[in-house]
Design an enzyme around this catalytic site. Structure first.
Site, PDB file in Angstrom:
ATOM      1  N   ARG A 112       0.833  -1.206   0.000  1.00  0.00           N
ATOM      2  CA  ARG A 112       0.000   0.000   0.000  1.00  0.00           C
ATOM      3  C   ARG A 112       0.870   1.259   0.000  1.00  0.00           C
ATOM      4  O   ARG A 112       0.549   2.248  -0.664  1.00  0.00           O
ATOM      5  CB  ARG A 112      -0.971   0.002   1.186  1.00  0.00           C
ATOM      6  CG  ARG A 112      -2.016   1.106   1.066  1.00  0.00           C
ATOM      7  CD  ARG A 112      -2.995   1.125   2.220  1.00  0.00           C
ATOM      8  NE  ARG A 112      -4.022   0.124   2.168  1.00  0.00           N
ATOM      9  CZ  ARG A 112      -5.190   0.245   1.526  1.00  0.00           C
ATOM     10  NH1 ARG A 112      -5.457   1.329   0.817  1.00  0.00           N
ATOM     11  NH2 ARG A 112      -6.072  -0.723   1.577  1.00  0.00           N
ATOM     12  N   HIS A 127     -10.700  -0.324  -0.653  1.00  0.00           N
ATOM     13  CA  HIS A 127     -11.211   0.169   0.615  1.00  0.00           C
ATOM     14  C   HIS A 127     -10.004   0.543   1.462  1.00  0.00           C
ATOM     15  O   HIS A 127      -8.896   0.063   1.210  1.00  0.00           O
ATOM     16  CB  HIS A 127     -12.026  -0.954   1.282  1.00  0.00           C
ATOM     17  CG  HIS A 127     -12.824  -0.506   2.455  1.00  0.00           C
ATOM     18  ND1 HIS A 127     -12.276  -0.390   3.713  1.00  0.00           N
ATOM     19  CD2 HIS A 127     -14.126  -0.154   2.578  1.00  0.00           C
ATOM     20  CE1 HIS A 127     -13.207   0.008   4.562  1.00  0.00           C
ATOM     21  NE2 HIS A 127     -14.340   0.166   3.891  1.00  0.00           N
ATOM     22  N   TYR A 128     -10.190   1.367   2.474  1.00  0.00           N
ATOM     23  CA  TYR A 128      -9.048   1.755   3.302  1.00  0.00           C
ATOM     24  C   TYR A 128      -8.556   0.625   4.203  1.00  0.00           C
ATOM     25  O   TYR A 128      -7.448   0.668   4.723  1.00  0.00           O
ATOM     26  CB  TYR A 128      -9.360   3.003   4.141  1.00  0.00           C
ATOM     27  CG  TYR A 128     -10.404   2.788   5.207  1.00  0.00           C
ATOM     28  CD1 TYR A 128     -10.060   2.307   6.472  1.00  0.00           C
ATOM     29  CD2 TYR A 128     -11.746   3.073   4.960  1.00  0.00           C
ATOM     30  CE1 TYR A 128     -11.023   2.120   7.452  1.00  0.00           C
ATOM     31  CE2 TYR A 128     -12.707   2.886   5.926  1.00  0.00           C
ATOM     32  CZ  TYR A 128     -12.343   2.412   7.168  1.00  0.00           C
ATOM     33  OH  TYR A 128     -13.297   2.217   8.136  1.00  0.00           O
ATOM     34  N   ARG A 129      -9.358  -0.421   4.360  1.00  0.00           N
ATOM     35  CA  ARG A 129      -8.954  -1.536   5.223  1.00  0.00           C
ATOM     36  C   ARG A 129      -8.028  -2.495   4.486  1.00  0.00           C
ATOM     37  O   ARG A 129      -8.028  -2.569   3.264  1.00  0.00           O
ATOM     38  CB  ARG A 129     -10.178  -2.297   5.720  1.00  0.00           C
ATOM     39  CG  ARG A 129     -10.995  -1.495   6.698  1.00  0.00           C
ATOM     40  CD  ARG A 129     -12.045  -2.346   7.380  1.00  0.00           C
ATOM     41  NE  ARG A 129     -12.736  -1.559   8.379  1.00  0.00           N
ATOM     42  CZ  ARG A 129     -14.033  -1.335   8.397  1.00  0.00           C
ATOM     43  NH1 ARG A 129     -14.815  -1.861   7.469  1.00  0.00           N
ATOM     44  NH2 ARG A 129     -14.571  -0.610   9.346  1.00  0.00           N
TER      45      ARG A 129
END
Length: 182
Positions: A112, A127-129
């Protein structure tokens, strides 16, 4: 199952671990259902980097990527970072809605970081997860070492093979550590 529930697995190979000075040299993606059944394997891309970037690799990266043939593939590639990002995004749009899937893989926080630096649109597609298999690996090692001992990985440091191993590893933890079955 809805495409909103599909999971995107990604793996990057880089010239090193520092996104401020190192670069992405290979990437692959796989889409599975939430039950870890294969939906599609995406492109595996050797991302061209100039010799000046490759020359900065440390011994571990030079030896590993040289032995796997990746360094040669990178030198021969005509696909730059922007084109690689577009190819991956075009593939993902066919199988997953933007913003729905966590970023899945092993030690995925590192991937990431590189995407946020060099492929911002791709990083934003997730998604941010994160769904990081290495979390279960660390918990199993501490709480159930006999379960952790059951994992044997090749560690090929080739993006697609690493993703396949990560999916298999999560299946193993689901059955033997979390004790969930389909």
């Amino acid at each position: 199952m809805s495409r909103r529930d599909n999971l995107i697995w990604i793996d990057l190979e880089m010239t090193g671990l520092d996104p401020d000075s190192d670069r992405i040299i290979e990437m692959a993606v796989v889409v599975t259902t939430s039950n870890l059944e294969l939906v599609a394997e995406g492109p595996v891309i050797a991302v061209h980097q100039p010799d000046s970037v490759l020359a900065l690799m440390d011994d571990w990266n030079r030896n590993t990527h040289g032995a796997s043939g990746l360094t040669g593939r990178v030198k021969g590639s005509t696909i730059g970072e922007a084109d690689a990002e577009k190819q991956i995004l075009d593939f993902l749009a066919q199988h997953v809605d933007a913003g729905c899937s966590p970023m899945c893989g092993n030690s995925i926080g590192q991937d990431r970081r590189f995407l946020a630096r060099y492929m911002k649109d791709l990083e934003k597609f997730f998604h941010y997860r994160n769904l990081d298999v290495s979390t279960l690996k660390e918990l199993a090692r501490r709480w159930r070492p006999e379960v952790a001992a059951g994992i044997k990985k090749k560690g090929s440091h080739q993006a697609l093979e690493d993703i396949r191993e990560s999916v298999e590893e999560l299946r193993y933890y689901r059955e033997h550590f979390l004790r969930l079955t389909d």
